[in-house]
Enzyme design. Sequence first.
Site, PDB file in Angstrom:
ATOM      1  N   GLU A   1     109.006  70.330  25.159  1.00 21.11           N
ATOM      2  CA  GLU A   1     109.488  69.041  25.675  1.00 21.11           C
ATOM      3  C   GLU A   1     110.040  69.318  27.065  1.00 21.11           C
ATOM      4  OE1 GLU A   1     112.677  65.453  25.055  1.00 21.11           O
ATOM      5  OE2 GLU A   1     113.117  67.386  24.410  1.00 21.11           O
TER       6      GLU A   1
ATOM      7  N   ASP B   1     112.198  71.495  21.144  1.00 26.89           N
ATOM      8  CA  ASP B   1     112.999  70.360  21.613  1.00 26.89           C
ATOM      9  C   ASP B   1     113.910  70.788  22.775  1.00 26.89           C
ATOM     10  OD1 ASP B   1     114.053  67.613  21.075  1.00 26.89           O
ATOM     11  OD2 ASP B   1     115.917  68.708  20.740  1.00 26.89           O
TER      12      ASP B   1
END
Length: 565
Positions: A288, A228
């Site tokens: 990401e 993330d």
Amino acid sequence: MLPKAGHLLVFILVCLPLLSSQSTAIDAKSHEWWQDAVFYEIYPRSFADSNGDGIGDVKGINSKLDYLKQLGVDAIWITPCFPSPQVDFGYDVSDYENIDPMYGTLADFRDLEKNARKHGIRIVLDLVVNHTSDQHKWFIDSRSSRTAAKRDWYVWRDGKDAGDPPNNWISVFGGSAWTFDSATGQYYYHYFYPQQPDLNWRNPAVHDAMVNVSRWWYKRGVAGFRLDAVDTLFEDPQLHDNPVLPGVNKFGDPNEEDKYNTKLPEVHEVLRDLRKVADESGAVLIGETWTKDTAELKQYYGEHSNELQMPMDLMFTKLKFSAPIFRQHIAAVDASGGWPVYVISNHDIVRSYNRYGDGLHNDAIAKVMASLYLTLRGTAIMYYGEELGMENNDPVRKEDVKDPIGRLGWPIEKGRDGERTPMQWNDGPNAGFTGGTPWLPVPASHKTHNVENEVKDPASILNVYRRVLSLRHTNPALRDGNYIALNESDPNVLSYLRTCENQAVLVVLNMSAQPQQVSFDLAPQGFVSRSAHTLMTTMSRKTAEAGLAQMALEPFAVYIGSIPR
Ligand code: NOJ
Ligand code: CA
């Protein structure tokens, strides 16, 4: 379609092993498992609820593995299901080595992992590396005093003048990126919500702790991580102010260029370290990565391909539904040298059904988009429900909004609830997601767009996904072949070849609402055949062969055919 006798030997040597290599780690083209796999993102709160509390859970996911297998999924990425106060619905982790009781237990996860393995489906978890929850024991210690053992695990600074934060950095979720903590008289930094303090990655202890978290899960059978917010791991230690741009954002904050708090070069060292550990287990790291161009995307693979194996091409989600725009972008990514990773939807972006749809032909457009990104050279990551044509169900009243950014930015920013609604399993109450009250309401479209209905309809979006995924798994050219753009000046029809030795697959996508005529001369690519053998089409006129000299396409038609050499 099988090759002619003259080419049989080459076919057997080069292509045939690929057909049975789905479960092996490396295929005949030296592809690793994640290059041949189709990934599927599951937002656990919304996939399947096993105990009627209105929130999806690990047992719910376990009960749907047959569905995923039949769809053609090889790996699931489960967004955070770890203990969390759920301020950011799991992206505020308070314990990295457990399962949140609302989703189940570690034993449930063990069962899921075992069952998924039986189904030939790998599990990828979400590693929230940039920040923890403010309820994590690391932060609780850190904020307890200026001399606490973990004080330096987070980014603490004195304010500038009385009442002013250390600099002008803005949180992407609204307001200053600094929150004052009166207990110790300093500010802590948070790129996201104040309840998500940024970890200080310059501290080796933080580095080791997070690397160890990844090891902990690899030992429990996890096949990789989606990392993330990797862009935001490091901040300028001098805390220079970011350049201010004209205007204000949707929260009313001044626009800024995130020059000093995103994409700092130090991130690459961390990625290399996480990768070394991943390699010990044959695991994959997905990133990401919000890159602005392919040059930036390329950096995330690492100079020696030793960072992320799969940085997501999220630029793809920003493209307008247009043949020339997609053609240009695909060519740039395909030529960039890294293994492409295509995504059209996720839990932070308006659903692809609405984004690409024109309001009139959304189903047909959803079929074109599926046929497009699932037939490209590269790995595809699907988002749950995309295969049904699930649409956004945005809240209409501020008081119904669950996502905090939707409450703060209302009505310009409605938050991300709309793209996170329950999976539509059937046309019954709550779309068959739960026996209780779902945490988010299902849209009326569940009456038509649901698994039970679409399985029965050969022309449904779901069955297009199934057919394309099945082709992708069994056709060597589609899985491993080169990408060759065709008819590059056509403004409406996107066409390309995927070629593997003596095989080729032609993909033709009419991205317009008008019928189109196309013609192909594949001699320059070494294919003299005057017709294609139909593998799949969404057209109402279905023929086993299609002439290449003149092909008539219905509006938003998909045609996929094999071309013998
Ligand atoms: C990206 C995640 O996809 C998003 O849902 C989350 O809010 C932020 N990172 C912060 O973790
Ligand atoms: Ca539940």
